[in-house]
Write a protein that holds these residues in place. Structure first.
Motif, PDB file in Angstrom:
ATOM      1  N   GLN A  22       1.019  -1.147  -0.088  1.00 33.44           N
ATOM      2  CA  GLN A  22       0.064  -0.032   0.110  1.00 33.44           C
ATOM      3  C   GLN A  22       0.765   1.153   0.083  1.00 33.44           C
ATOM      4  O   GLN A  22       0.328   2.229  -0.410  1.00 33.44           O
ATOM      5  N   TRP A  23       1.994   1.225   0.435  1.00 28.07           N
ATOM      6  CA  TRP A  23       2.927   2.196   0.360  1.00 28.07           C
ATOM      7  C   TRP A  23       3.693   2.268  -0.884  1.00 28.07           C
ATOM      8  O   TRP A  23       3.896   2.995  -1.625  1.00 28.07           O
ATOM      9  N   HIS A  24       4.291   1.148  -1.256  1.00 27.50           N
ATOM     10  CA  HIS A  24       5.332   1.018  -2.537  1.00 27.50           C
ATOM     11  C   HIS A  24       4.603   1.157  -3.804  1.00 27.50           C
ATOM     12  O   HIS A  24       4.930   1.556  -4.846  1.00 27.50           O
ATOM     13  N   VAL A  25       3.039   0.917  -3.861  1.00 29.34           N
ATOM     14  CA  VAL A  25       2.322   1.197  -4.940  1.00 29.34           C
ATOM     15  C   VAL A  25       2.438   2.494  -5.717  1.00 29.34           C
ATOM     16  O   VAL A  25       2.313   2.774  -6.783  1.00 29.34           O
TER      17      VAL A  25
ATOM     18  N   PRO B 274       2.406  11.447   4.641  1.00 29.31           N
ATOM     19  CA  PRO B 274       3.396  12.467   4.417  1.00 29.31           C
ATOM     20  C   PRO B 274       4.644  12.166   3.829  1.00 29.31           C
ATOM     21  O   PRO B 274       5.050  12.672   2.949  1.00 29.31           O
ATOM     22  N   LYS B 275       5.172  10.951   4.118  1.00 28.18           N
ATOM     23  CA  LYS B 275       6.231  10.504   3.386  1.00 28.18           C
ATOM     24  C   LYS B 275       6.140   9.985   2.023  1.00 28.18           C
ATOM     25  O   LYS B 275       6.999  10.287   1.153  1.00 28.18           O
TER      26      LYS B 275
ATOM     27  N   ARG C  95      14.323   7.916  -1.239  1.00 27.29           N
ATOM     28  CA  ARG C  95      13.828   6.702  -1.170  1.00 27.29           C
ATOM     29  C   ARG C  95      14.110   6.092   0.262  1.00 27.29           C
ATOM     30  O   ARG C  95      13.358   5.465   0.987  1.00 27.29           O
ATOM     31  N   ILE C  96      15.339   6.470   0.605  1.00 24.73           N
ATOM     32  CA  ILE C  96      15.573   5.982   2.045  1.00 24.73           C
ATOM     33  C   ILE C  96      14.645   6.552   3.270  1.00 24.73           C
ATOM     34  O   ILE C  96      14.129   5.964   4.157  1.00 24.73           O
ATOM     35  N   TYR C  97      14.367   8.068   2.963  1.00 25.07           N
ATOM     36  CA  TYR C  97      13.267   8.425   3.540  1.00 25.07           C
ATOM     37  C   TYR C  97      11.908   7.921   3.538  1.00 25.07           C
ATOM     38  O   TYR C  97      11.218   7.713   4.794  1.00 25.07           O
ATOM     39  N   LEU C  98      11.602   7.430   2.406  1.00 29.10           N
ATOM     40  CA  LEU C  98      10.343   6.611   2.271  1.00 29.10           C
ATOM     41  C   LEU C  98      10.364   5.176   3.197  1.00 29.10           C
ATOM     42  O   LEU C  98       9.515   4.956   3.939  1.00 29.10           O
ATOM     43  N   TRP C  99      11.580   4.665   2.797  1.00 31.38           N
ATOM     44  CA  TRP C  99      11.652   3.385   3.662  1.00 31.38           C
ATOM     45  C   TRP C  99      11.885   3.564   4.968  1.00 31.38           C
ATOM     46  O   TRP C  99      11.250   2.672   5.699  1.00 31.38           O
ATOM     47  N   ASP C 100      12.487   4.558   5.413  1.00 26.60           N
ATOM     48  CA  ASP C 100      12.313   5.050   7.068  1.00 26.60           C
ATOM     49  C   ASP C 100      10.979   4.862   7.749  1.00 26.60           C
ATOM     50  O   ASP C 100      10.663   4.362   8.676  1.00 26.60           O
TER      51      ASP C 100
ATOM     52  N   THR D  97       9.187   1.967  10.182  1.00 26.34           N
ATOM     53  CA  THR D  97       8.590   2.438  11.559  1.00 26.34           C
ATOM     54  C   THR D  97       7.229   1.914  11.456  1.00 26.34           C
ATOM     55  O   THR D  97       6.887   1.502  12.676  1.00 26.34           O
ATOM     56  N   GLN D  98       6.324   1.973  10.651  1.00 24.29           N
ATOM     57  CA  GLN D  98       4.925   1.584  10.437  1.00 24.29           C
ATOM     58  C   GLN D  98       5.078   0.331  10.531  1.00 24.29           C
ATOM     59  O   GLN D  98       4.101  -0.579  11.440  1.00 24.29           O
ATOM     60  N   LEU D  99       5.909  -0.727   9.992  1.00 21.94           N
ATOM     61  CA  LEU D  99       5.993  -2.352  10.144  1.00 21.94           C
ATOM     62  C   LEU D  99       6.493  -2.701  11.439  1.00 21.94           C
ATOM     63  O   LEU D  99       5.717  -3.594  11.947  1.00 21.94           O
TER      64      LEU D  99
END
Length: 262
Positions: free
Chosen positions: A44-47, A145-146, A247-252, A256-258
Motif C-alpha cells: 500500500q506504500w510501495h504502489v 506525509p512521507k 527513497r531512504i526517507y520513504l523506507w524509513d 517505522t510503521q511495520l
C-alpha cells in the motif's frame, strides 16, 4: 563515465554517494516482511512508487522521441529506440502465459490477490483522470506525509528537471537499485510462495528486466547523452543522490510503521 576523469572533490562525493546507495539497497525494511499484514502495508506504500516510476519513464520518452504533432525525427535515434523499448516493457508488458499490462496494473492485481487495500491508489488515479492536480489528489486521498513527499519530488523533477537530472533520478533511484532491493525482499520475507504468486512474478520480472535489459539500456543512453560533460555530470549525480535520499526517507517511514504491527 570514467571516474579517472573526476577530481578529488568529485571522487569524495561519489564515495559518499555509493555509501547511501548501498544503504538504500540494503534497507532493513526488507527484513520486516514477516506476515501477510506486513506485506499488505508494504504494498500500500510501495504502489505509489510503482506509479510515479512511470512519470520518469514518460518524461524521458518525451525527451528522446517525438510525442507531439507534427512529428519530427528524434535527434538521438539510439536513445529513442532504447527508451521506447523500456516503455514497451513497463507500460504494456507480456509476462508469457500469465499477464499482459503495465507493471502498475500487474502490481494492483498482486495487491488484490493478497487482500491489500487498493482504494487509496485507485481513488488517486481516478482523481488524476478527472484532471485534479496530483498535489490536490494526494491531499484528498490522505496519502501518508512521507509518501506525499516522495511522489511530489518525483513529479516536480519530471516536470521541471533537466534531462540529465531525470536520468540521474531514474538510474540511481530506480533502474540500478530495484534488482537488489527486490532480491532482498524475496530472499528475506516470511511469506509462503503460494500466497502471493502474482507479486512474485512481478518482482522476478523486474529483477530480470532491470538487471539484464532496462538497466544496460539506460546506461547506454546516459553515456550517449552525458558522456564526460562536467555540467551534465553534476546535475546527473546530484539528482541521483537526492533520489537515493528520498527513497531512504520513504523506507524509513514504512519501516517505522511495520515495526508497530503486532
Amino acid at each position: 563515465m570514467n571516474i579517472n576523469n573526476f577530481n578529488e572533490g568529485e571522487l569524495v562525493f561519489l564515495e559518499e554517494h555509493n555509501k547511501k546507495l548501498i544503504k538504500m539497497k540494503r534497507h532493513p525494511v526488507f527484513k520486516e516482511i514477516h506476515s501477510l499484514d506486513d506485506l499488505t502495508l508494504f504494498m500500500q506504500w510501495h504502489v505509489f512508487a510503482v506509479w510515479d516510476f512511470m512519470t520518469l519513464v514518460k518524461r524521458l520518452q518525451q525527451d528522446f522521441t517525438c510525442t507531439s504533432i507534427p512529428w519530427v525525427p528524434p535527434r538521438n535515434v539510439m536513445a529513442a529506440r532504447l527508451i521506447n523499448h523500456i516503455v514497451l516493457g513497463e507500460e504494456s508488458d507480456d509476462i508469457v502465459g500469465k499477464y499482459i499490462g503495465s507493471h502498475f496494473d500487474i502490481y494492483l492485481a498482486a495487491m488484490k490477490e493478497i487482500g491489500a487495500n487498493t482504494s487509496q491508489i485507485e481513488k488517486f488515479i481516478s482523481l488524476l483522470n478527472s484532471k485534479v492536480s496530483f498535489y490536490d489528489a494526494l491531499d484528498i486521498v490522505e496519502a501518508h506525509p512521507k509518501i506525499r513527499e516522495f511522489v511530489t519530488s518525483t513529479l516536480e523533477l519530471a516536470i521541471h528537471g533537466t534531462t540529465e537530472e531525470v536520468l540521474g533520478s531514474f538510474f540511481y533511484g530506480r533502474e540500478d537499485s530495484i534488482p537488489q532491493m527486490f532480491t532482498s525482499l524475496l530472499d528475506s520475507w516470511g511469506i509462503p510462495n503460494e500466497t502471493a504468486p502474482i507479486l512474485r512474478s512481478y518482482l522476478a520480472r523486474h529483477i530480470e528486466l532491470d538487471s539484464e535489459d532496462h538497466g544496460p539500456a539506460i546506461k547506454k543512453i546516459i553515456d550517449s547523452e552525458i558522456g564526460h560533460d562536467p555540467s551534465k555530470l553534476q546535475g546527473f549525480f546530484l539528482a541521483g543522490a537526492d533520489a537515493i535520499e528520498r527513497r531512504i526517507y520513504l523506507w524509513d517511514g514504512l519501516y517505522t510503521q511495520l515495526r508497530e504491527i503486532v
